[in-house]
Motif scaffolding. Structure first.
Motif, PDB file in Angstrom:
ATOM      1  N   GLY A  74       1.754  -5.473  -6.162  1.00  0.00           N
ATOM      2  CA  GLY A  74       2.288  -4.394  -6.979  1.00  0.00           C
ATOM      3  C   GLY A  74       1.299  -2.839  -6.340  1.00  0.00           C
ATOM      4  O   GLY A  74       0.197  -3.139  -6.358  1.00  0.00           O
ATOM      5  N   THR A  75       2.028  -1.828  -6.323  1.00  0.00           N
ATOM      6  CA  THR A  75       1.537  -0.745  -6.262  1.00  0.00           C
ATOM      7  C   THR A  75       2.073   0.619  -7.049  1.00  0.00           C
ATOM      8  O   THR A  75       3.377   0.550  -7.152  1.00  0.00           O
ATOM      9  CB  THR A  75       1.496  -0.171  -4.760  1.00  0.00           C
ATOM     10  N   GLN A  76       1.379   1.392  -7.790  1.00  0.00           N
ATOM     11  CA  GLN A  76       1.887   2.258  -8.651  1.00  0.00           C
ATOM     12  C   GLN A  76       2.425   3.407  -8.211  1.00  0.00           C
ATOM     13  O   GLN A  76       1.596   4.158  -7.219  1.00  0.00           O
ATOM     14  CB  GLN A  76       0.545   2.609  -9.747  1.00  0.00           C
ATOM     15  N   VAL A  77       3.665   3.879  -8.387  1.00  0.00           N
ATOM     16  CA  VAL A  77       4.093   5.022  -8.023  1.00  0.00           C
ATOM     17  C   VAL A  77       4.365   5.892  -9.344  1.00  0.00           C
ATOM     18  O   VAL A  77       4.986   5.328 -10.240  1.00  0.00           O
ATOM     19  CB  VAL A  77       5.476   4.809  -7.526  1.00  0.00           C
ATOM     20  N   THR A  78       3.557   7.040  -9.628  1.00  0.00           N
ATOM     21  CA  THR A  78       3.711   8.007 -10.507  1.00  0.00           C
ATOM     22  C   THR A  78       4.507   9.559 -10.003  1.00  0.00           C
ATOM     23  O   THR A  78       3.831  10.141  -9.318  1.00  0.00           O
ATOM     24  CB  THR A  78       2.727   8.361 -11.296  1.00  0.00           C
ATOM     25  N   VAL A  79       5.782   9.545 -10.595  1.00  0.00           N
ATOM     26  CA  VAL A  79       6.120  10.958 -10.401  1.00  0.00           C
ATOM     27  C   VAL A  79       6.090  11.910 -11.620  1.00  0.00           C
ATOM     28  O   VAL A  79       6.851  11.727 -12.483  1.00  0.00           O
ATOM     29  CB  VAL A  79       7.783  10.710  -9.859  1.00  0.00           C
ATOM     30  N   SER A 116       0.761  -1.081  -0.109  1.00  0.00           N
ATOM     31  CA  SER A 116       0.174  -0.116  -0.122  1.00  0.00           C
ATOM     32  C   SER A 116       0.826   1.420  -0.009  1.00  0.00           C
ATOM     33  O   SER A 116       2.011   1.043   0.325  1.00  0.00           O
ATOM     34  CB  SER A 116      -0.788  -0.064   1.353  1.00  0.00           C
ATOM     35  N   GLY A 117       0.513   2.301  -0.234  1.00  0.00           N
ATOM     36  CA  GLY A 117       1.032   3.624  -0.329  1.00  0.00           C
ATOM     37  C   GLY A 117       1.463   4.407  -1.360  1.00  0.00           C
ATOM     38  O   GLY A 117       2.155   5.505  -1.555  1.00  0.00           O
ATOM     39  N   GLY A 118       1.163   3.766  -2.669  1.00  0.00           N
ATOM     40  CA  GLY A 118       1.829   4.385  -3.928  1.00  0.00           C
ATOM     41  C   GLY A 118       0.560   5.517  -4.340  1.00  0.00           C
ATOM     42  O   GLY A 118      -0.338   5.764  -3.415  1.00  0.00           O
ATOM     43  N   GLY A 119       1.078   6.078  -5.209  1.00  0.00           N
ATOM     44  CA  GLY A 119       0.297   7.305  -5.768  1.00  0.00           C
ATOM     45  C   GLY A 119       1.162   8.281  -6.728  1.00  0.00           C
ATOM     46  O   GLY A 119       2.016   8.014  -7.071  1.00  0.00           O
ATOM     47  N   LEU A 120       0.488   9.509  -6.953  1.00  0.00           N
ATOM     48  CA  LEU A 120       1.004  10.200  -7.803  1.00  0.00           C
ATOM     49  C   LEU A 120       1.692  11.412  -6.954  1.00  0.00           C
ATOM     50  O   LEU A 120       0.980  12.061  -5.836  1.00  0.00           O
ATOM     51  CB  LEU A 120      -0.118  11.123  -8.603  1.00  0.00           C
ATOM     52  N   VAL A 121       2.737  11.793  -7.327  1.00  0.00           N
ATOM     53  CA  VAL A 121       3.718  12.868  -6.670  1.00  0.00           C
ATOM     54  C   VAL A 121       4.423  13.566  -7.238  1.00  0.00           C
ATOM     55  O   VAL A 121       4.851  13.192  -8.566  1.00  0.00           O
ATOM     56  CB  VAL A 121       4.483  12.393  -5.437  1.00  0.00           C
ATOM     57  N   PRO A 146       7.871  15.640  -8.795  1.00  0.00           N
ATOM     58  CA  PRO A 146       9.228  15.690  -8.546  1.00  0.00           C
ATOM     59  C   PRO A 146       9.636  16.505  -7.398  1.00  0.00           C
ATOM     60  O   PRO A 146       9.248  17.434  -7.021  1.00  0.00           O
ATOM     61  CB  PRO A 146       9.721  16.162 -10.031  1.00  0.00           C
ATOM     62  N   GLY A 147      10.624  15.626  -6.683  1.00  0.00           N
ATOM     63  CA  GLY A 147      11.038  16.234  -5.484  1.00  0.00           C
ATOM     64  C   GLY A 147      10.139  15.866  -3.987  1.00  0.00           C
ATOM     65  O   GLY A 147      10.529  16.207  -3.060  1.00  0.00           O
ATOM     66  N   GLY A 148       9.142  15.191  -4.450  1.00  0.00           N
ATOM     67  CA  GLY A 148       8.123  14.967  -3.203  1.00  0.00           C
ATOM     68  C   GLY A 148       8.563  13.662  -2.779  1.00  0.00           C
ATOM     69  O   GLY A 148       9.696  13.017  -2.897  1.00  0.00           O
ATOM     70  N   SER A 149       7.640  13.319  -1.750  1.00  0.00           N
ATOM     71  CA  SER A 149       7.887  11.924  -1.013  1.00  0.00           C
ATOM     72  C   SER A 149       6.483  11.358  -0.879  1.00  0.00           C
ATOM     73  O   SER A 149       5.773  11.574  -0.900  1.00  0.00           O
ATOM     74  CB  SER A 149       8.655  12.336   0.487  1.00  0.00           C
ATOM     75  N   LEU A 150       6.995   9.765  -0.814  1.00  0.00           N
ATOM     76  CA  LEU A 150       5.981   8.726  -0.560  1.00  0.00           C
ATOM     77  C   LEU A 150       6.597   7.840   0.374  1.00  0.00           C
ATOM     78  O   LEU A 150       7.891   7.439   0.375  1.00  0.00           O
ATOM     79  CB  LEU A 150       5.620   8.065  -1.856  1.00  0.00           C
TER      80      LEU A 150
END
Length: 118
Positions: free
Chosen positions: A111-116, A7-12, A14-18
């Motif tokens: 899997g969890t999606q991370v989008t930067v 869990s914990g993925g998402g859209l962030v 550039p320079g951000g945190s997850l």
């Protein structure tokens, strides 16, 4: 069979945190504490690659994330974490939790999606 739930993925931007979490459900503590836990990622059109691993004593990071990502574990919660700071667009991908047991068995999460992206 250990079941891994991310869990914990998402859209962030550039320079951000997850922070990603991975719960090893259906695992007793002694099983969770054995073997190696880790995070892998797969970007579109690319092969799955190692991000970081953790045992009870050691951590290991891919060169591309050293100094930006931190892997940790809470044995009482049977959970590992991936703190991702200073994220870059090239960190975009599906992040998978992984467990390698001492006898060579491998388990993967869904899997969890991370989008930067800005």
């Amino acid at each position: 069979q250990v079941r891994l739930v991310e869990s914990g993925g998402g859209l962030v931007q550039p320079g951000g945190s997850l922070r990603l979490s991975c719960l090893a459900s259906r695992a007793i503590t002694s099983v969770f504490n054995s073997g190696t836990m880790g995070w892998y990622r797969q970007a579109p059109g690319k092969q799955r690659e190692l991000v970081a691993t953790i045992t009870l004593r050691t951590t290991h990071y891919a060169d591309s994330v050293k100094g930006r990502f931190t892997i940790s574990r809470d044995n009482t919660k049977k959970t590992i974490y991936l703190q991702m700071d200073t994220l870059k667009p090239e960190d975009t991908g599906v992040y998978y939790c992984n467990r390698q047991s001492p006898d060579g068995n491998t388990s993967w999460g869904q899997g969890t999606q991370v989008t930067v992206s800005s």
